[in-house]
Scaffold this motif. Structure first.
Motif, PDB file in Angstrom:
ATOM      1  N   ILE A   1       0.822  -1.208   0.000  1.00 17.20           N
ATOM      2  CA  ILE A   1       0.000   0.000   0.000  1.00 17.20           C
ATOM      3  C   ILE A   1       0.859   1.263   0.000  1.00 17.20           C
ATOM      4  O   ILE A   1       0.564   2.238  -0.703  1.00 17.20           O
ATOM      5  N   LEU A   2       1.928   1.248   0.787  1.00 17.98           N
ATOM      6  CA  LEU A   2       2.899   2.352   0.780  1.00 17.98           C
ATOM      7  C   LEU A   2       4.241   1.759   0.352  1.00 17.98           C
ATOM      8  O   LEU A   2       5.045   1.368   1.194  1.00 17.98           O
ATOM      9  N   PRO A   3       4.502   1.674  -0.937  1.00 18.57           N
ATOM     10  CA  PRO A   3       5.721   1.000  -1.416  1.00 18.57           C
ATOM     11  C   PRO A   3       6.994   1.640  -0.868  1.00 18.57           C
ATOM     12  O   PRO A   3       7.098   2.865  -0.756  1.00 18.57           O
ATOM     13  N   GLN A   4       7.953   0.801  -0.505  1.00 18.84           N
ATOM     14  CA  GLN A   4       9.265   1.288  -0.075  1.00 18.84           C
ATOM     15  C   GLN A   4      10.126   1.572  -1.305  1.00 18.84           C
ATOM     16  O   GLN A   4       9.997   0.913  -2.330  1.00 18.84           O
ATOM     17  N   THR A   5      10.980   2.572  -1.163  1.00 20.78           N
ATOM     18  CA  THR A   5      11.929   2.874  -2.240  1.00 20.78           C
ATOM     19  C   THR A   5      13.318   2.406  -1.822  1.00 20.78           C
ATOM     20  O   THR A   5      13.762   2.692  -0.703  1.00 20.78           O
ATOM     21  N   GLY A   6      13.973   1.688  -2.713  1.00 19.11           N
ATOM     22  CA  GLY A   6      15.301   1.173  -2.396  1.00 19.11           C
ATOM     23  C   GLY A   6      15.226  -0.169  -1.691  1.00 19.11           C
ATOM     24  O   GLY A   6      14.204  -0.539  -1.116  1.00 19.11           O
ATOM     25  N   ASP A   7      16.318  -0.898  -1.736  1.00 20.89           N
ATOM     26  CA  ASP A   7      16.377  -2.219  -1.123  1.00 20.89           C
ATOM     27  C   ASP A   7      17.094  -2.216   0.222  1.00 20.89           C
ATOM     28  O   ASP A   7      16.700  -2.924   1.151  1.00 20.89           O
ATOM     29  N   VAL A   8      18.154  -1.412   0.337  1.00 25.92           N
ATOM     30  CA  VAL A   8      18.992  -1.459   1.527  1.00 25.92           C
ATOM     31  C   VAL A   8      18.571  -0.448   2.580  1.00 25.92           C
ATOM     32  O   VAL A   8      18.506  -0.763   3.775  1.00 25.92           O
ATOM     33  N   LYS A   9      18.234   0.782   2.160  1.00 24.06           N
ATOM     34  CA  LYS A   9      17.937   1.839   3.127  1.00 24.06           C
ATOM     35  C   LYS A   9      16.774   1.503   4.061  1.00 24.06           C
ATOM     36  O   LYS A   9      16.860   1.738   5.274  1.00 24.06           O
ATOM     37  N   PRO A  10      15.646   0.972   3.549  1.00 25.61           N
ATOM     38  CA  PRO A  10      14.560   0.606   4.469  1.00 25.61           C
ATOM     39  C   PRO A  10      14.997  -0.436   5.502  1.00 25.61           C
ATOM     40  O   PRO A  10      14.577  -0.378   6.664  1.00 25.61           O
ATOM     41  N   ILE A  11      15.826  -1.381   5.078  1.00 25.78           N
ATOM     42  CA  ILE A  11      16.317  -2.396   6.012  1.00 25.78           C
ATOM     43  C   ILE A  11      17.183  -1.761   7.086  1.00 25.78           C
ATOM     44  O   ILE A  11      17.066  -2.078   8.282  1.00 25.78           O
ATOM     45  N   LEU A  12      18.055  -0.831   6.681  1.00 25.21           N
ATOM     46  CA  LEU A  12      18.922  -0.152   7.652  1.00 25.21           C
ATOM     47  C   LEU A  12      18.106   0.703   8.619  1.00 25.21           C
ATOM     48  O   LEU A  12      18.394   0.740   9.821  1.00 25.21           O
ATOM     49  N   ARG A  13      17.075   1.393   8.102  1.00 20.34           N
ATOM     50  CA  ARG A  13      16.215   2.190   8.990  1.00 20.34           C
ATOM     51  C   ARG A  13      15.483   1.288   9.975  1.00 20.34           C
ATOM     52  O   ARG A  13      15.352   1.605  11.163  1.00 20.34           O
TER      53      ARG A  13
END
Length: 241
Positions: free
Chosen positions: A114-126
């Motif tokens: 519903i709220l797509p994440q941008t990027g693969d690594v940054k969301p994981i790090l956050r």
């Protein structure tokens, strides 16, 4: 005597490993149905990453407790007595809410987005940062309040300080705030920005029965708790709620 003590310690460590594994399996069972629903394989790195984080964080905090507070380590790795099962309804509501939460968060991450994440690594790090902040807050709570438990232990809490004990000077339930950070971080790692945001209201609703039960029990049995709750009015968020 030494042999008996060693055997007891061994049993406690074994219970820590088992309870940590049960919690990790609990999270895994919540997210697996969404994978099956999407018709995907079980090769979902983000999903298994949060299962591993839950397991190793639980084991790590347990081993740390065994070193700095053997009494609390024993309490948290011992099956609860009937007296401490008085809040089992609130605990059941809490675990049910957490299960449904991760089930829906996994669906959002794996299917809805519903709220797509941008990027693969940054969301994981956050997400990892939020999770570690939550673990740090839980550890801080344990270090400042050696009797901290998810259920009120009245006889022990009669000896407990409140407003001078680290995070308890800011909020009445800092351990639950730490858990909230952990859940929001795990949702971010999982891939659900929506449920990372929803963690705040959903965790408040899930923990509210436990918080009320604890506050009532402590107010009735612990000298000074009523005065403390009047001075520290916020349950979870400093100056807000």
């Amino acid at each position: 005597m030494r042999h008996t003590q060693t055997k007891l310690e061994r049993n406690l460590y074994l219970r820590l490993i088992i309870s940590s594994a049960v919690l990790a399996i609990f999270i895994a069972l919540a997210i697996i149905p969404s994978i099956a629903f999407a018709g995907s394989t079980l090769a979902w790195p983000r999903g298994w990453m949060i299962v591993a984080l839950v397991y190793f964080a639980q084991v790590g905090v347990g081993l740390w407790l065994a070193r700095i507070n053997p009494w609390l380590f024993k309490e948290r790795t011992t099956l609860p007595t009937k007296k401490l099962k008085a809040d089992k309804r609130a605990t059941g509501i809490l675990f049910g809410a957490v299960f449904i939460y991760f089930f829906l968060a996994a669906l959002d991450a794996h299917v809805w987005q519903i709220l797509p994440q941008t990027g693969d690594v940054k969301p994981i790090l956050r997400g990892l940062f939020l999770f570690l902040c939550g673990v740090a807050l839980i550890v801080w709570t344990f270090s400042k309040s050696p009797f901290a438990q998810p259920t009120p232990h009245i006889e022990i809490n009669k000896q407990q300080c409140f407003d001078s004990c680290g995070p308890y000077a800011l909020v009445r339930h800092p351990m639950y705030l730490g858990i909230m950070f952990c859940i929001a971080g795990l949702s971010m790692i999982l891939g659900s920005k929506l449920f990372a945001l929803l963690a705040i209201p959903l965790v408040i609703l899930g923990f509210l029965p436990l918080m009320r039960h604890e506050e009532k029990a402590l107010a009735e049995n612990v000298d000074g708790y009523t005065t403390y709750s009047e001075n520290v009015r916020c349950r979870l968020f400093p100056w807000i709620y």
